[in-house]
Design a protein around this motif. Sequence first.
Motif, PDB file in Angstrom:
ATOM      1  N   CYS A 203       0.848  -1.380  -0.030  1.00 12.28           N
ATOM      2  CA  CYS A 203       0.282  -0.127   0.049  1.00 12.28           C
ATOM      3  C   CYS A 203       1.074   1.445   0.187  1.00 12.28           C
ATOM      4  CB  CYS A 203      -0.864   0.381   1.454  1.00 12.28           C
ATOM      5  SG  CYS A 203      -0.104   0.315   2.856  1.00 12.28           S
ATOM      6  N   ARG A 204      -0.115   2.308  -0.606  1.00 16.63           N
ATOM      7  CA  ARG A 204       0.838   3.608  -0.151  1.00 16.63           C
ATOM      8  C   ARG A 204       0.647   4.487   1.268  1.00 16.63           C
ATOM      9  NH1 ARG A 204       0.715   7.693  -5.019  1.00 16.63           N
ATOM     10  NH2 ARG A 204      -1.409   6.864  -5.441  1.00 16.63           N
ATOM     11  N   VAL A 206       0.308   7.694   4.317  1.00 13.84           N
ATOM     12  CA  VAL A 206       0.093   8.939   5.013  1.00 13.84           C
ATOM     13  C   VAL A 206      -0.094   8.759   6.556  1.00 13.84           C
ATOM     14  CG1 VAL A 206      -1.444  10.563   4.493  1.00 13.84           C
ATOM     15  CG2 VAL A 206      -1.572   9.196   2.843  1.00 13.84           C
ATOM     16  N   THR A 231      -9.598   8.055   1.732  1.00 16.46           N
ATOM     17  CA  THR A 231      -9.717   6.407   1.503  1.00 16.46           C
ATOM     18  C   THR A 231     -10.820   6.071   0.530  1.00 16.46           C
ATOM     19  OG1 THR A 231     -11.467   6.844   3.085  1.00 16.46           O
ATOM     20  CG2 THR A 231      -9.118   6.419   3.641  1.00 16.46           C
ATOM     21  N   LEU A 237      -4.936   3.033  -0.830  1.00 17.39           N
ATOM     22  CA  LEU A 237      -4.519   4.450   0.678  1.00 17.39           C
ATOM     23  C   LEU A 237      -4.916   3.759   1.866  1.00 17.39           C
ATOM     24  CD1 LEU A 237      -2.724   7.176  -0.046  1.00 17.39           C
ATOM     25  CD2 LEU A 237      -4.814   8.002   0.070  1.00 17.39           C
ATOM     26  N   LEU A 338      -0.467  12.546  -5.719  1.00 14.93           N
ATOM     27  CA  LEU A 338      -0.752  11.189  -5.185  1.00 14.93           C
ATOM     28  C   LEU A 338      -0.685  10.382  -6.320  1.00 14.93           C
ATOM     29  CD1 LEU A 338      -2.146  10.394  -1.801  1.00 14.93           C
ATOM     30  CD2 LEU A 338      -0.098   9.946  -2.412  1.00 14.93           C
TER      31      LEU A 338
END
Length: 385
Positions: A203-204, A206, A231, A237, A338
């Motif tokens: 996943c990316r 934050v 989200t 994300l 992003l």
Amino acid sequence: MKRRKIVCVVVGTRPEAIKMAPIALALKHDETFQLHLLATGQHAEMLLNPLAFFDLVPDDYLGIMKERQSLDHVTATVITGVGDVLDRLRPSLVLVHGDTTSTLSATLAAFYRKIPVGHVEAGLRSRDLQSPFPEEMNRLLTDRLATYWFAPTPLARENLLREDCDAERIWVTGNTVIDALRVAVSRVDEPSLAELRRIPATCRLVLVTAHRRESWGKGLREICTAIRHLTEKIPELWFLVPMHRNPEVRSVFMEELGAFDRVALCEPLEYPDFVWAMKRSTLILSDSGGIQEEAPFLKKPVLVLREVTERPEAVLEGTALLVGTESSRIVRESVRLLTNPQEYAKLVEKRRNPFGDGNASERILEALKKSLTTISRHSEPRRNR
């Protein structure tokens, strides 16, 4: 053999512990000075854990923290507690850091005893007494009372000169948080906390930190709204939200985000895990001053959840963007970074870190050595003549 000069290093909060640890270690291993590390306990275990990471143990620990503590409580108990230690210790110099209530209160205790004060991270200014609150007032008053100023950047030095501080007692050193981060990055490979290990490797991520008093209430809820919208817009994300211990902060996060699968709410991270989280993240949303300094070193873009910053160097250098707490703007800027590799690259590639090279503590130590002849218990606090 010459008697070592006692330097009392005061720390009260977790960021202070991290940023003062390199200086404490430099003093500890130098033959000129005798280190006395005084922890107020404005933060409790959040203060002691990072000290332990750097193999430091306070010589005195006041343990002032209590549930829902007020600024009045912190100010009064730190002045009294630090004053008692200084009466016993009779140091040649007190070193304080930054802008916390412990910083100002320890400075007052030293001033009342005519003990010189060295202010690390001096000269930062937002020029708004309400933002950050009460930090802007704390740093202004601390600089007014200090004898020596260790400015992290040339801009901070200019602020001090504009306020008539003695140019011969100002040193531009860089920020000691980079010294600490250089050490931590070399030691941290994997997280220790199970909640962090459960975040999918693909996943990316934050990282979100928010706790400023001026954001309590509507501001925090706007930040949570932005996270929920993000989200929905970017399905891969994930968000990591270490919650500040203050009930005013954590209750909002738990109420607004507790039911979302891709939002990991957790307790405040110990320093090594927090370094891992910064390294692992794709983007950081934060109202923290320290993260604005650390992120450029790690090549991570930061959206600053504040209207003004006392660290404009990050914005001027292009490593951070001021976005405030309005949800629509947070979402807009996050999506832009992003989803657009070129825009993302502008904030991380070939950017100079305006906060130094990781040798600030050595510069501070050398400055103190050069100033030995002027460090006396009756030094005048200041001013250009």
